[in-house]
Design an enzyme around this catalytic site. Structure first.
Site, PDB file in Angstrom:
ATOM      1  N   GLN A 263      18.814 -29.384  -9.436  1.00 30.49           N
ATOM      2  CA  GLN A 263      19.739 -28.945  -8.383  1.00 30.49           C
ATOM      3  C   GLN A 263      20.956 -28.247  -8.978  1.00 30.49           C
ATOM      4  O   GLN A 263      21.472 -27.288  -8.396  1.00 30.49           O
ATOM      5  CB  GLN A 263      20.135 -30.111  -7.488  1.00 30.49           C
ATOM      6  CG  GLN A 263      18.958 -30.691  -6.730  1.00 30.49           C
ATOM      7  CD  GLN A 263      18.094 -29.632  -6.053  1.00 30.49           C
ATOM      8  OE1 GLN A 263      18.469 -29.023  -5.060  1.00 30.49           O
ATOM      9  NE2 GLN A 263      16.906 -29.378  -6.602  1.00 30.49           N
ATOM     10  N   GLU A 331      22.422 -35.045  -0.056  1.00 30.06           N
ATOM     11  CA  GLU A 331      21.374 -34.195   0.507  1.00 30.06           C
ATOM     12  C   GLU A 331      19.994 -34.732   0.086  1.00 30.06           C
ATOM     13  O   GLU A 331      19.126 -34.955   0.912  1.00 30.06           O
ATOM     14  CB  GLU A 331      21.557 -32.755  -0.010  1.00 30.06           C
ATOM     15  CG  GLU A 331      20.488 -31.819   0.499  1.00 30.06           C
ATOM     16  CD  GLU A 331      20.442 -30.484  -0.237  1.00 30.06           C
ATOM     17  OE1 GLU A 331      21.048 -30.357  -1.318  1.00 30.06           O
ATOM     18  OE2 GLU A 331      19.780 -29.574   0.274  1.00 30.06           O
ATOM     19  N   HIS A 332      19.818 -34.909  -1.239  1.00 21.99           N
ATOM     20  CA  HIS A 332      18.560 -35.452  -1.769  1.00 21.99           C
ATOM     21  C   HIS A 332      18.851 -36.760  -2.477  1.00 21.99           C
ATOM     22  O   HIS A 332      19.734 -36.808  -3.339  1.00 21.99           O
ATOM     23  CB  HIS A 332      17.949 -34.514  -2.815  1.00 21.99           C
ATOM     24  CG  HIS A 332      17.740 -33.112  -2.358  1.00 21.99           C
ATOM     25  ND1 HIS A 332      18.497 -32.060  -2.797  1.00 21.99           N
ATOM     26  CD2 HIS A 332      16.827 -32.597  -1.502  1.00 21.99           C
ATOM     27  CE1 HIS A 332      18.074 -30.944  -2.240  1.00 21.99           C
ATOM     28  NE2 HIS A 332      17.065 -31.228  -1.445  1.00 21.99           N
ATOM     29  N   HIS A 424      32.219 -33.069  46.902  1.00 25.63           N
ATOM     30  CA  HIS A 424      31.084 -33.778  46.296  1.00 25.63           C
ATOM     31  C   HIS A 424      30.544 -34.809  47.296  1.00 25.63           C
ATOM     32  O   HIS A 424      29.340 -34.906  47.533  1.00 25.63           O
ATOM     33  CB  HIS A 424      31.501 -34.545  45.036  1.00 25.63           C
ATOM     34  CG  HIS A 424      31.789 -33.695  43.837  1.00 25.63           C
ATOM     35  ND1 HIS A 424      32.846 -32.828  43.776  1.00 25.63           N
ATOM     36  CD2 HIS A 424      31.147 -33.600  42.642  1.00 25.63           C
ATOM     37  CE1 HIS A 424      32.850 -32.236  42.588  1.00 25.63           C
ATOM     38  NE2 HIS A 424      31.822 -32.680  41.889  1.00 25.63           N
TER      39      HIS A 424
END
Ligand SMILES: NC(=O)c1ccc[n+]([C@@H]2O[C@H](COP(=O)([O-])OP(=O)(O)OC[C@H]3O[C@@H](n4cnc5c(N)ncnc54)[C@H](O)[C@@H]3O)[C@@H](O)[C@H]2O)c1
Ligand SMILES: N[C@H](CO)Cc1c[nH]c[nH+]1
Ligand SMILES: [Zn+2]
Length: 434
Positions: A263, A331-332, A424
Site C-alpha cells: 500500500q 481501509e484494509h 394536513h
C-alpha cells in the site's frame, strides 16, 4: 542505510497524542490543498471546457487544444481490448468475472406487503441514470479500479457510465482502456484531479453532469469529492491507501514487510501500520523492510510513505491490538494470525478484512471479488465498500385502501392538529368515512 519508521508502544505515556498525530487527516489534506481544489472547482464551474483543458495541460503536462483531444471513443477502447497480450486479457476477464459474481449478490430488490384492509406499503429500488467513475492515474494506472467502479454500476442497472482518468504526459494505458471496453463504460475523458470531479459535478459544454461520483483518488480528488457533495452524490472518502496488519508474531516477516509496502507504493501519503504484541518480531519486520526496500521498483514512494506515515506499534496483547485497530478503522485490515475467524466478532471497523496469513491484501486489490474502493482515514467507522447499493436508490411506496385511509386519517388528523398544521389535518380528514 536503514530508514527510520515511527516505533510506538501503547505503554508510552504519550501514546494517545502520538496516535492522533499519526492518523490526522489534516496533515494530509492541508489548507493549501483545499485552496487549490476550491479554486479549480470554481473555475471549471464558471468557464467549463476552457478551464478543463487549461488545468489538464498544467497538472497532467499534456498539450490538448480542445476537449476533443481529451475524449476517447468506443473504437479506441475496443482496439485496446483486442490488442491485449493473451495473458493480460485472460487475467482481466477472470478478475471481471469474479468481481461481477460477487457484486451480483449485493443487488437489492424491491419489496412490498399488503395489510389486512388492503393498504399496500413497500420500497421500490431504481438505478441511477448517469454516474461518473473516477479512475486514478497520476502515479500508477489502475485497470482494476475501472472494473471495481463500473461493474457494480452495471449490475445495479445504471443507464450511463462516464469515466474520467488522468493520463500524465498524454500517455494512455492500454489495460485501462481495455478494462473500460470490457466493463461497458459509455464515455471516457482523459481528465483527472479536482478538475475532473468538478466537471462531473457541474457539467461542462462537453462533459455531462452526473448524479453521483464514485471512485478513489489522491488527496486532490478526495478533497474535491468532499467539496461537491450535495450538488452530486458521492460514494465515500476513498483517499490515499492504507493497510493495518494485526499480527501475532508468527507470520514470515518478509511477507508482512511486503504487505506494508504494497500500500505504501501507491502514494507518498499512503499509510502502513503494523500492530503486534511481540517486540522481537517487530524488529524482524523492520529488518525485512530494510532488506527488501532496495529491491523495490517504487522504493522512493515507499520510503517517503513509510517515513512520514507508517508506524510499527507494540501492543500489550492481541486483544488490545484488536481494540486499537477498531479505533483506527483502517481501509484494509490484515488479520495475520492462525485463527482469524475467532477474532472476527471483535472487529467492528474496517473497510475490508483479510483473514489469515495467506490472504495478502493485494489479492483483494485485483481479483478476490469484493470491491477495492474502500473508505479511508477512519471513515470505515460509518462507510462501507463501494457496492451495487451505491448505484441504487430507494423510493417508499404507499397505497391506501379506502378503509385504510379512513382509519389512518384519524391518526394523522390528531397528530397534524397537534402540530397546528390544519391543511394536513383536513387533507387526511376528507378521507375519513362517515
Ligand atoms: N481507497 C481506495 O479505494 C483506493 C483505490 C485505488 C487507489 N487509491 C489511491 O488513489 C490515489 C491515486 O493517486 P494518483 O496520484 O496516482 O492519481 P489520481 O488520479 O488520484 O491523481 C492525479 C491527479 O491529481 C492532480 N494533482 C496532482 N498533483 C497536483 C497538484 N500539485 N495540484 C493540483 N492537482 C494535482 C492532477 O490533476 C492529477 O491528474 C493513491 O493515493 C492511491 O493510494 C485508493
Ligand atoms: N489498494 C488500492 C485500494 O486502496 C487498490 C489497488 C488497485 N491496484 C492496486 N491496488
Ligand atoms: Zn493496492
Amino acid at each position: 542505510m536503514s530508514i527510520s519508521i515511527r516505533r510506538l508502544d501503547t505503554a508510552q505515556a504519550d501514546f494517545d497524542q502520538q496516535l492522533e498525530a499519526l492518523l490526522a487527516w489534516e496533515s494530509v489534506s492541508d489548507g493549501k490543498v483545499n485552496e487549490i481544489v476550491n479554486e479549480v472547482i470554481a473555475r471549471v464551474r464558471a468557464e467549463g471546457d476552457t478551464a478543463l483543458v487549461e488545468y489538464t495541460n498544467r497538472f497532467d503536462r499534456t498539450s490538448a487544444s480542445s476537449m476533443q483531444d481529451l475524449e476517447l471513443g468506443q473504437a479506441r477502447l475496443q482496439q485496446a481490448l483486442n490488442g491485449l497480450p493473451a495473458d493480460q486479457r485472460a487475467a482481466l476477464e477472470k478478475a471481471a468475472e469474479r468481481v461481477r459474481a460477487y457484486h451480483e449478490r449485493q443487488k437489492g430488490e424491491s419489496w412490498q406487503y399488503t395489510e389486512a384492509d388492503g393498504t399496500m406499503l413497500g420500497q421500490q429500488i431504481t438505478p441511477m441514470d448517469r454516474v461518473g467513475i473516477y479512475v486514478p492515474g497520476g502515479k500508477a494506472a489502475y485497470p482494476s479500479s475501472v472494473l471495481m467502479n463500473a461493474l457494480p454500476a452495471h449490475v445495479a442497472g445504471v443507464k450511463e457510465i462516464i469515466m474520467v482518468v488522468p493520463t500524465p504526459e498524454g500517455v494512455l494505458n492500454e489495460l485501462v482502456l481495455a478494462a473500460a471496453a470490457l466493463a461497458g463504460v459509455d464515455r471516457v475523458f482523459t481528465l483527472g484531479g479536482a478538475q475532473a470531479v468538478a466537471a462531473l459535478a457541474y457539467g461542462t459544454q462537453t462533459v455531462p453532469r452526473v448524479d453521483k461520483i464514485v471512485g478513489p483518488g489522491n488527496i486532490f480528488v478526495a478533497t474535491a469529492k468532499r467539496a461537491v457533495f450535495g450538488t452530486v452524490g458521492i460514494d465515500m472518502i476513498a483517499g490515499p491507501s492504507e493497510i493495518l496488519v494485526l499480527c501475532d508474531g508468527l507470520t514470515d516477516p518478509d511477507w508482512v514487510a511486503m504487505d506494508l509496502f504494497s500500500q505504501a507504493e501507491h502514494d507518498e501519503d499512503a499509510q502502513s501500520i503494523l500492530l503486534c504484541p511481540d517486540a522481537d518480531y517487530i524488529d524482524q519486520v523492520e529488518a525485512s523492510i530494510n532488506k527488501l526496500l532496495p529491491t523495490m521498483e517504487r522504493r522512493e514512494i515507499i520510503e517517503i510513505s513509510l517515513q512520514n506515515r507508517a508506524a510499527l506499534i507494540k501492543v500489550a496483547d492481541m486483544e488490545q491490538g484488536t481494540a486499537l485497530s477498531n479505533r483506527i478503522a483502517p481501509e484494509h485490515l490484515e488479520l495475520s494470525v492462525a485463527d482469524p475467524e475467532a477474532m472476527l466478532p471483535q472487529i467492528h471497523h474496517a473497510g475490508a478484512i483479510f483473514m489469515g496469513r495467506y490472504t495478502a491484501e493485494a489479492l483483494g486489490d485485483y481479483c478476490a471479488g469484493p470491491n477495492h474502493v474502500l473508505p479511508t482515514s477512519g471513515t470505515a467507522r460509518f462507510s462501507s465498500p463501494l457496492g451495487v447499493y451505491d448505484f441504487q436508490k430507494r423510493s417508499s411506496l404507499i397505497m391506501f385502501s379506502a378503509d385504510g385511509a379512513s382509519e389512518m386519517g384519524k391518526v394523522a388528523s390528531v397528530l397534524a392538529r397537534g402540530e397546528s398544521l390544519t391543511a394536513h389535518a383536513r387533507s387526511a380528514e376528507y378521507r375519513i368515512k362517515d
